[in-house]
Scaffold this motif. Structure first.
Motif, PDB file in Angstrom:
ATOM      1  N   ALA A  93      12.152  43.081   3.045  1.00 56.83           N
ATOM      2  CA  ALA A  93      11.916  43.347   2.051  1.00 56.83           C
ATOM      3  C   ALA A  93      10.944  44.285   1.485  1.00 56.83           C
ATOM      4  N   ASP A  94      11.412  45.745   2.262  1.00 55.96           N
ATOM      5  CA  ASP A  94      11.141  47.230   1.906  1.00 55.96           C
ATOM      6  C   ASP A  94      12.260  47.385   1.986  1.00 55.96           C
ATOM      7  N   ALA A  95      13.052  47.477   2.826  1.00 54.30           N
ATOM      8  CA  ALA A  95      14.744  47.627   2.622  1.00 54.30           C
ATOM      9  C   ALA A  95      15.389  47.435   1.164  1.00 54.30           C
ATOM     10  N   ILE A  96      15.125  46.292   0.748  1.00 57.56           N
ATOM     11  CA  ILE A  96      16.250  45.321  -0.059  1.00 57.56           C
ATOM     12  C   ILE A  96      15.416  45.599  -1.040  1.00 57.56           C
ATOM     13  N   ASN A  97      13.988  45.956  -1.493  1.00 59.33           N
ATOM     14  CA  ASN A  97      13.785  46.320  -3.236  1.00 59.33           C
ATOM     15  C   ASN A  97      13.960  48.190  -3.005  1.00 59.33           C
ATOM     16  N   ASP A  98      13.549  49.033  -1.975  1.00 59.39           N
ATOM     17  CA  ASP A  98      13.971  50.386  -1.710  1.00 59.39           C
ATOM     18  C   ASP A  98      15.258  50.637  -2.603  1.00 59.39           C
ATOM     19  N   LEU A  99      16.102  49.589  -1.735  1.00 59.81           N
ATOM     20  CA  LEU A  99      17.945  49.858  -2.019  1.00 59.81           C
ATOM     21  C   LEU A  99      17.893  49.287  -3.742  1.00 59.81           C
ATOM     22  N   ALA A 100      17.390  48.254  -4.201  1.00 57.42           N
ATOM     23  CA  ALA A 100      17.180  48.050  -5.654  1.00 57.42           C
ATOM     24  C   ALA A 100      16.708  48.925  -6.438  1.00 57.42           C
ATOM     25  N   ALA A 101      15.854  49.491  -6.438  1.00 51.63           N
ATOM     26  CA  ALA A 101      15.531  50.896  -6.838  1.00 51.63           C
ATOM     27  C   ALA A 101      16.791  52.093  -6.221  1.00 51.63           C
ATOM     28  N   GLU A 102      16.848  53.144  -5.474  1.00 53.42           N
ATOM     29  CA  GLU A 102      17.785  53.482  -5.285  1.00 53.42           C
ATOM     30  C   GLU A 102      19.360  53.251  -6.014  1.00 53.42           C
ATOM     31  N   ILE A 103      19.776  51.698  -5.956  1.00 56.49           N
ATOM     32  CA  ILE A 103      21.311  51.806  -6.539  1.00 56.49           C
ATOM     33  C   ILE A 103      20.571  51.159  -8.234  1.00 56.49           C
ATOM     34  N   GLY A 104      19.271  51.213  -8.596  1.00 57.39           N
ATOM     35  CA  GLY A 104      19.805  51.099 -10.372  1.00 57.39           C
ATOM     36  C   GLY A 104      20.651  49.201 -10.129  1.00 57.39           C
ATOM     37  N   ALA A 105      19.861  48.486  -8.917  1.00 59.03           N
ATOM     38  CA  ALA A 105      20.659  47.220  -9.004  1.00 59.03           C
ATOM     39  C   ALA A 105      20.167  45.925  -9.891  1.00 59.03           C
ATOM     40  N   ASP A 106      21.081  45.127 -10.721  1.00 61.73           N
ATOM     41  CA  ASP A 106      20.961  44.446 -11.918  1.00 61.73           C
ATOM     42  C   ASP A 106      20.053  43.287 -11.306  1.00 61.73           C
ATOM     43  N   LEU A 107      20.139  43.023  -9.935  1.00 58.17           N
ATOM     44  CA  LEU A 107      20.069  41.663  -9.918  1.00 58.17           C
ATOM     45  C   LEU A 107      20.169  41.439  -7.846  1.00 58.17           C
ATOM     46  N   LEU A 123       9.078  32.355   4.678  1.00 59.55           N
ATOM     47  CA  LEU A 123       9.732  32.527   3.593  1.00 59.55           C
ATOM     48  C   LEU A 123       8.751  33.262   3.126  1.00 59.55           C
ATOM     49  N   GLY A 124       8.434  32.840   2.974  1.00 65.11           N
ATOM     50  CA  GLY A 124       7.468  32.984   2.339  1.00 65.11           C
ATOM     51  C   GLY A 124       7.523  34.486   2.430  1.00 65.11           C
ATOM     52  N   SER A 125       7.306  35.024   3.067  1.00 69.08           N
ATOM     53  CA  SER A 125       7.278  36.427   3.584  1.00 69.08           C
ATOM     54  C   SER A 125       8.873  37.413   2.979  1.00 69.08           C
ATOM     55  N   VAL A 126       9.223  37.591   3.208  1.00 73.17           N
ATOM     56  CA  VAL A 126      10.587  37.713   2.257  1.00 73.17           C
ATOM     57  C   VAL A 126      10.640  37.402   1.791  1.00 73.17           C
ATOM     58  N   ALA A 127      11.002  36.704   0.618  1.00 75.45           N
ATOM     59  CA  ALA A 127      11.489  35.869  -0.753  1.00 75.45           C
ATOM     60  C   ALA A 127      10.339  36.021  -1.546  1.00 75.45           C
ATOM     61  N   THR A 128       9.608  35.919  -1.137  1.00 77.72           N
ATOM     62  CA  THR A 128       8.270  35.770  -1.822  1.00 77.72           C
ATOM     63  C   THR A 128       7.988  37.414  -2.387  1.00 77.72           C
ATOM     64  N   GLU A 129       7.806  38.441  -0.612  1.00 73.83           N
ATOM     65  CA  GLU A 129       7.468  40.136  -1.412  1.00 73.83           C
ATOM     66  C   GLU A 129       8.522  39.990  -2.222  1.00 73.83           C
TER      67      GLU A 129
END
Length: 298
Positions: A93-107, A123-129
């Protein structure tokens, strides 16, 4: 347009990939494939240990994940999409959100759960976080198609942002949609809630009528805006618990994607709405796209 697709090789993540393959992305779109990993911890406690073995394992993990991403990317490349790969050390979850912030992801696009029985429990976990903390909209995928949308609206900033976002992307243009709005439930729980504010019966009746009228107005406005961006929509106004009614509407209309804002209105309204987006994302049988307000389309 920049989209992150989280892949771990699980069946749900490959369903997410197949949905991405089937969408009509704009010519400038880049799909950023991401795999995350964590290295083992040396619990030996041996004095002077250099832990060189950990570095060797990390290199092997990275190489293996890079190979897997390349293999999983084949259908995306065959579809003519531009693809970039990222193998990142850290919690998923951290890797996904950090990359999204770094590259300015739209989605961000993610499967509904990860690998194995334990991952299914979380499922919880990753998708919800990811959906809770992401800096951009999040699409939690359960089906490989998205041609019949259910778009929920409550008049909040995040729901009002939905047509602008979908219009800017263009990836759902030509799909059919139902715009659903939910008024307050017609049951004793509503009287109990408003009774806390010592409201009269007349005021309770007025609030009911106001809520019904607002739901109709919100639904009509959403349907009109969706239609104007190439997603023909009809209105469905319901009465009851918002999350329950949204899920029921998706079943009734055979929707394969629910689009919902990340949060509702102010403090009093939240007593009625609750954590609607979270409940819908957890319990829906179809995919769920959560749009956050305060984020202009790129």
């Amino acid at each position: 347009m920049k989209a992150i697709l989280a892949l771990d090789g699980s069946a749900p993540s490959l369903v997410a990939r197949d949905l991405v393959v089937g969408l009509p992305w704009p010519a400038d779109a880049t799909i950023h494939l991401l795999a995350a990993y964590q290295v083992p911890v040396d619990w030996t406690g041996v004095v002077g240990s250099t832990m060189d073995w950990v570095g060797d394992i990390q290199d092997a993990i990275r190489d293996r994940l890079d190979e897997q991403l390349q293999a999983h990317a084949a259908p995306l490349v065959d579809a003519g999409l531009k693809v970039e790969q990222h193998v990142i050390r850290g919690r998923a979850a951290d890797a996904i959100n950090d990359l999204a912030a770094e590259i300015g992801a739209d989605l961000i696009v993610t499967g509904s759960r990860g690998r194995g029985q334990l991952a299914s429990m979380l499922l919880g976990s990753v998708a919800t976080e990811v959906a809770t903390h992401a800096p951009c909209p999040v699409l939690v995928v359960r089906l490989a198609t998205a041609s019949r949308l259910l778009v929920a609206t409550d008049g909040s900033g995040s729901s009002k942002a939905i047509p602008e976002r979908l219009g800017a992307w263009g990836i759902f243009r030509g799909s059919q949609a139902n715009a659903v709005a939910v008024s307050v439930p017609d049951d004793p729980a509503f009287e109990l809630m408003v009774g806390l504010y010592t409201l009269s019966d007349e005021r309770v009746g007025a609030l009911r009528a106001e809520s019904a009228g607002k739901a109709q107005t919100d639904g009509e406005a959403m349907a009109e805006r969706l239609t104007s961006i190439g997603i023909p929509a009809t209105v469905d106004v319901r009465n009851g618990d918002p999350a329950h009614e949204i899920l029921a509407a998706a079943e009734d209309h055979g929707s394969d994607l629910i689009v919902i804002g990340s949060r509702g209105l102010g403090a009093v309204e939240r007593l009625v709405l609750g954590s609607v987006a979270r409940n819908v994302a957890i319990h829906a049988r179809c995919s769920v796209l959560i749009i956050r307000d305060g984020q202009a389309p790129h």
